[in-house]
Design a protein around this motif. Structure first.
Motif, short mmCIF file in Angstrom:
data_model
loop_
_atom_site.label_atom_id
_atom_site.label_comp_id
_atom_site.label_asym_id
_atom_site.label_seq_id
_atom_site.Cartn_x
_atom_site.Cartn_y
_atom_site.Cartn_z
N MET A 29 0.83 -1.22 0.00
CA MET A 29 0.00 0.00 0.00
C MET A 29 0.86 1.26 0.00
O MET A 29 0.34 2.36 0.18
CB MET A 29 -0.96 -0.01 1.19
CG MET A 29 -2.12 -0.99 1.00
SD MET A 29 -3.45 -0.81 2.22
CE MET A 29 -2.85 -1.80 3.57
N ILE A 177 -1.82 -16.53 8.99
CA ILE A 177 -2.84 -15.85 9.80
C ILE A 177 -2.19 -14.81 10.71
O ILE A 177 -2.71 -13.69 10.89
CB ILE A 177 -3.62 -16.86 10.67
CG1 ILE A 177 -4.14 -18.02 9.83
CG2 ILE A 177 -4.76 -16.17 11.42
CD1 ILE A 177 -5.18 -17.65 8.86
N LEU A 180 -1.43 -11.69 8.59
CA LEU A 180 -2.58 -10.81 8.30
C LEU A 180 -3.01 -10.03 9.54
O LEU A 180 -3.36 -8.86 9.47
CB LEU A 180 -3.76 -11.63 7.77
CG LEU A 180 -3.57 -12.34 6.43
CD1 LEU A 180 -4.82 -13.12 6.04
CD2 LEU A 180 -3.23 -11.35 5.33
N THR A 183 -0.61 -7.12 10.17
CA THR A 183 -0.96 -5.93 9.40
C THR A 183 -2.07 -5.15 10.10
O THR A 183 -2.01 -3.92 10.22
CB THR A 183 -1.44 -6.33 7.98
OG1 THR A 183 -0.45 -7.15 7.37
CG2 THR A 183 -1.69 -5.11 7.12
N ALA A 184 -3.09 -5.89 10.54
CA ALA A 184 -4.22 -5.24 11.22
C ALA A 184 -3.74 -4.49 12.46
O ALA A 184 -4.17 -3.36 12.74
CB ALA A 184 -5.27 -6.28 11.58
N LEU A 187 -1.70 -1.28 11.48
CA LEU A 187 -2.58 -0.22 10.94
C LEU A 187 -3.44 0.40 12.04
O LEU A 187 -3.66 1.62 12.05
CB LEU A 187 -3.47 -0.80 9.84
CG LEU A 187 -2.79 -1.09 8.49
CD1 LEU A 187 -3.71 -1.89 7.58
CD2 LEU A 187 -2.36 0.21 7.81
N PRO A 354 -4.84 -8.97 -1.66
CA PRO A 354 -6.18 -9.54 -1.88
C PRO A 354 -7.30 -8.50 -1.89
O PRO A 354 -8.46 -8.87 -1.75
CB PRO A 354 -6.33 -10.50 -0.70
CG PRO A 354 -5.47 -9.93 0.36
CD PRO A 354 -4.34 -9.21 -0.31
N PHE A 355 -6.97 -7.26 -2.00
CA PHE A 355 -7.99 -6.21 -2.11
C PHE A 355 -7.49 -5.18 -3.11
O PHE A 355 -6.29 -5.07 -3.36
CB PHE A 355 -8.27 -5.55 -0.75
CG PHE A 355 -7.03 -5.22 0.02
CD1 PHE A 355 -6.28 -4.10 -0.30
CD2 PHE A 355 -6.59 -6.03 1.05
CE1 PHE A 355 -5.12 -3.79 0.40
CE2 PHE A 355 -5.43 -5.73 1.75
CZ PHE A 355 -4.69 -4.62 1.43
N ILE B 169 -10.82 -15.19 7.46
CA ILE B 169 -9.61 -14.69 6.80
C ILE B 169 -9.97 -13.59 5.79
O ILE B 169 -9.28 -12.57 5.69
CB ILE B 169 -8.85 -15.86 6.14
CG1 ILE B 169 -8.30 -16.79 7.22
CG2 ILE B 169 -7.73 -15.36 5.23
CD1 ILE B 169 -7.91 -18.16 6.74
N LEU B 172 -10.81 -10.42 7.77
CA LEU B 172 -9.59 -9.82 8.31
C LEU B 172 -8.82 -9.07 7.22
O LEU B 172 -8.36 -7.94 7.42
CB LEU B 172 -8.72 -10.94 8.91
CG LEU B 172 -7.29 -10.62 9.29
CD1 LEU B 172 -7.24 -9.55 10.38
CD2 LEU B 172 -6.57 -11.89 9.77
N SER B 173 -8.71 -9.72 6.09
CA SER B 173 -7.98 -9.12 4.99
C SER B 173 -8.69 -7.85 4.49
O SER B 173 -8.04 -6.83 4.17
CB SER B 173 -7.88 -10.16 3.88
OG SER B 173 -7.09 -9.71 2.86
N PHE B 175 -10.59 -5.93 6.30
CA PHE B 175 -10.34 -4.92 7.33
C PHE B 175 -9.02 -4.21 7.05
O PHE B 175 -8.94 -2.97 7.11
CB PHE B 175 -10.30 -5.59 8.71
CG PHE B 175 -9.81 -4.71 9.83
CD1 PHE B 175 -10.68 -3.84 10.47
CD2 PHE B 175 -8.49 -4.76 10.25
CE1 PHE B 175 -10.23 -3.02 11.51
CE2 PHE B 175 -8.03 -3.96 11.29
CZ PHE B 175 -8.91 -3.09 11.92
N ASN B 176 -8.00 -4.98 6.70
CA ASN B 176 -6.69 -4.38 6.41
C ASN B 176 -6.77 -3.41 5.24
O ASN B 176 -6.24 -2.29 5.30
CB ASN B 176 -5.66 -5.47 6.11
CG ASN B 176 -5.23 -6.23 7.34
OD1 ASN B 176 -5.42 -5.76 8.47
ND2 ASN B 176 -4.68 -7.42 7.16
N ALA B 203 -7.76 -13.66 -0.52
CA ALA B 203 -7.27 -13.58 0.86
C ALA B 203 -6.78 -14.95 1.33
O ALA B 203 -5.74 -15.05 2.00
CB ALA B 203 -8.38 -13.08 1.79
#
Lengths: 411, 380
Positions: A29, A177, A180, A183-184, A187, A354-355, B169, B172-173, B175-176, B203
């Motif tokens: 990002m 897991i 991920l 990262t949360a 942030l 993934p986003f 999962i 969560l992803s 959310f990031n 994800a």
């Protein structure tokens, strides 16, 4: 247009899979992530069985697992056990928003680089520590890998057949897991810092990151006071439900019929199912039901079976392996794999974030750096060292671009 | 919880205080993404249909038939029943900093077209591509991502992981991604609202993208090797002891030597072939019977503590019942109490802890429409 996290600087002391994955998402990002290794204490994800021959063959630069989680980052080498190396790290910390680490418990305090020391340099720093069991409690210094994390979460007791041992899902389930969640965590702390100017210490237990995945079992135990049963591939309330063999070697399709409409549709595809009756009857005759469906699936490739079933609005999917993923139409259409040239290994596929906010995935700007690739940039441009000072660091072995075998190896 | 030296505790609780999130779908994935915001103090509003979100029917159920799973996912959130035929006319929507949704659950009249706010779609396969519109489930994601193919006996069938793991999962992803972009707005890197497209499939590729990369490099994973057996590591697995299960992982030559010493299998310790995890895996048929025999002489608890003292990454493999009694988890409040329908029960706490601004630990769950009055007559 700026990248979302452009302007943030993260010092990355993580190794292995979980920590580097946590910081990779930030780098994707647009945060400037500076990965710090040393020539002796290099990331063990490059190899946990390093030898002189491996070094001579540039093995440190060829590890697919290392390359996959370190793209978009800068790399600097610093010997943190040398006072000058430690001092330079602190200078980086002074210019950073966050530091992330997943060293074994006790390592950073010994180096006087724990949170108490970092805030003497930068009171606003966010420090995220992500050991396997968390930074507090009687197991805080216990050693673990992603597999150990999965073992410790209790999750294996929910997976598989009742007559089999508790069943693992992956060789390093806890790592991804943990990453991920890392990262949360970063942030969330950076959001707070952006609002208030305050940094803080963030503690992440990789085992606790797996507990939400076991939530149904945890809740069953807590609410009913009894151990949840394992059902293998059956479902206590639905049938047909399972994994069925398809044409070819080790080819399978998962099918889940959970509504009356889907059951009707199944019967139009497989007329032999007509005699199995209502749900209660199907649950009783599950074995025969599955055998009848398997006779049908065995006549089709897993891909064809999936599409035939999905065309009738039945929940189904083929079971892919690693090779299949390279050709998976959904992933290809969304350009999930991005291809980048990298020194020592050539053209490599890289998994996208993934986003996305555009039709295409977030572009991957650069492949994983080589060891010490950005020594000059970091030391000269960020820390304002002179050429002669940098040369002296190289002479003392505090920085470098080639790994050396440590006197004692402790991944 | 241990004190962190020099940490100044902020009296203000709730990192996301002032942030309003609206979940208009209530899938497990959207609920989990929103839960992480709620855990850290955001105002999260579940905008539910008259019959409630689908999660309200998920097992396990409480004595009155309410869902414990829904409760776990929805502590400290508001519940409002939608009353307008068009979603964008709902009073709550005007307050949202972020709207989270599952495109499967949006009717055309209730769509988000024209929304001038940040949105986060969490869908099985993503908002584009040939599978967009295909039916999905946690199992289809685990099948397509390649995770399922590695679980189970070599002759098959591969095993379906239970529960809602893929959605957790995915949530969560998402959310990031959403938080990263909200932060970008706060930092001034983004001005316009964003529309985030989060794919649960992508994800869950976090487990298997390396398998694809290795396949490209000509090093495909071998076929499924059996219960608890995965390349490239051996010994690795969950094995029975005199009393309970021990999780074993040996990666380095040093760990192998120490493990041999722990089990009094020193005759294996220095054999050159066994210094590499891959070679040990290839020799598993020789090693495993002796390892199993040695383990059967010891208690798992004893081996775990003695092994960890020798820096071997061993684990107890607790049952769901034992999980609540593990001293490490108790000391860290890894589980907290959720209150719903007059009952109180344990659920996993937020996995990451900000020391100065801690999350909610557990909390109450709103009944369907509990906050109608506040939101449908104007937010106070």
């Amino acid at each position: 247009m700026n990248k979302p996290l452009e302007g943030l600087r993260i010092v990355d002391l993580t190794m292995g899979w979980a920590g580097p994955l946590a910081t990779r998402s930030l780098a994707d990002m647009g945060a400037q992530v500076i990965k710090v290794e040393s020539c002796e204490r290099f990331d063990w994800w490059r190899s946990w069985e390093a030898t002189e021959a491996w070094i001579a063959d540039d093995g440190a630069e060829k590890s697919p697992q290392y390359l996959s989680v370190n793209r978009n980052k800068l790399n600097v080498t610093l010997d943190l056990e040398h006072p000058r190396g430690r001092e330079l790290l602190l200078q980086l910390v002074a210019r950073a928003d966050a530091l992330v680490e997943n060293y074994s418990g006790g390592v950073l305090p010994k180096l006087k680089l724990d949170y108490a020391h970092l805030i003497e340099t930068n009171p606003q720093i966010v420090m995220v520590s992500m050991p396997a069991f968390g930074s507090t409690g009687p197991w805080s210094e216990f050693r673990a890998y992603g597999s150990t994390v999965e073992h410790s979460s209790g999750l294996p007791h929910l997976v598989g057949q009742p007559d089999q041992p508790p069943t693992m899902q992956h060789v390093a389930f806890g790592d991804a897991i943990g990453g991920l969640n890392g990262t949360a965590a970063i942030l969330t702390a950076l959001w707070h810092k952006q609002r208030t100017g305050q940094g803080q210490f963030v503690d992440l237990s990789q085992v606790e990151c797996l507990l939400p995945l076991a939530a149904q079992g945890v809740l069953h135990q807590s609410v009913h006071g009894e151990t949840p049963r394992r059902y293998g591939n059956d479902h206590p309330e639905h049938a047909p439900y399972g994994v069925y063999p398809c044409q070819g070697d080790d080819a399978w399709v998962v099918i889940q019929v959970t509504t009356a409409r889907q059951w009707e549709a199944m019967q139009t595809l497989i007329p032999e199912l007509a005699g199995f009756g209502d749900l209660a009857s199907r649950l009783q005759q599950r074995e025969n039901l599955n055998a009848t469906i398997a006779q049908w699936t065995a006549q089709h490739s897993s891909e064809a079976a999936m599409h035939l079933l999905q065309s009738k609005d039945i929940t189904a999917a083929k079971l892919n392996n690693g090779e299949d993923l390279l050709h998976e139409p959904q992933l290809k259409d969304r350009q999930y794999l991005q291809w980048l040239e990298r020194d020592y290994v050539g053209l490599q596929p890289n998994a996208s974030a993934p986003f996305r906010t555009e039709a295409a995935p977030i572009p991957i700007e650069s492949p994983a750096p080589t060891l010490g690739q950005h020594n000059h940039f970091v030391l000269e441009d960020i820390l304002q060292l002179s050429e002669s000072e940098i040369a002296e660091l190289a002479e003392l072995g505090i920085i470098g671009t080639k790994p050396r075998l440590p006197k004692t190896q402790s991944p | 919880m241990a004190e962190v030296p020099g940490q100044e505790v902020n009296a203000e609780q709730g990192v996301f205080q002032g942030l309003t999130i609206v979940d208009v779908s209530g899938s497990v994935a959207t609920s989990y993404a929103a839960k992480l915001f709620a855990d850290y103090g955001a105002l999260v509003i579940n905008l539910e249909p008259a019959h409630g979100f689908a999660t309200r029917k998920l097992s396990p159920l409480l004595a009155n038939g309410d869902s414990a799973m829904h409760a776990y996912l929805n502590t400290n959130k508001h519940s409002v029943v939608a009353t307008q035929s068009c979603l964008m006319d709902e009073p709550t929507m005007g307050q949202a900093d972020l709207v989270i949704y599952d495109p499967e659950s949006l009717s055309p009249a209730g769509g988000l077209s024209g929304a001038e706010t940040n949105t986060c779609a969490i869908s099985w396969y993503g908002l584009s591509g040939p599978y967009n519109g295909m039916r999905g489930s946690d199992a289809t994601i685990q099948a397509l991502s390649g995770l399922m193919r590695g679980i189970g006996q070599p002759e098959g069938p591969p095993m379906i992981p239970p529960g809602f793991q893929a959605q957790i999962i995915g949530g969560l992803s998402a959310f990031n991604g959403a938080l990263g972009h909200l932060l970008a707005q706060r930092m001034g890197n983004r001005c316009a609202p964003f529309q985030l497209d989060a794919s649960i499939l992508e994800a869950n590729m976090c487990f298997t993208d390396l398998a694809a990369i290795n396949a490209y490099l000509g090093n495909p994973l071998p076929p499924r090797m059996g219960i608890n057996r995965f390349p490239p590591t051996y010994p690795l697995g969950i094995w029975p002891c005199k009393d309970g299960w021990l999780g074993v992982t040996n990666l380095t030559p040093g760990q192998w030597k120490a493990f041999c010493k722990l089990l009094e299998l020193e005759h294996f310790a220095d054999i050159e072939l066994f210094q590499s995890s891959i070679s040990r895996l290839e020799s598993a048929d020789i090693l495993e019977p002796e390892i199993l025999a040695a383990l059967s002489n010891h208690s798992a608890e004893d081996l775990f503590y003695r092994g960890q003292a020798m820096r071997i990454p061993l684990a107890r493999v607790p049952t769901m019942e034992e999980l609540f009694e593990v001293d490490q988890y108790r000391s860290r409040q890894a589980f907290s109490q959720v209150q719903a329908a007059g009952e109180s029960f344990a659920a996993p706490s937020t996995p990451f802890r900000l020391f100065a601004t801690p999350p909610h630990f557990g909390g109450p769950v709103a009944e369907l429409g509990a906050h109608n009055r506040i939101w449908n007559s104007g937010h106070e």
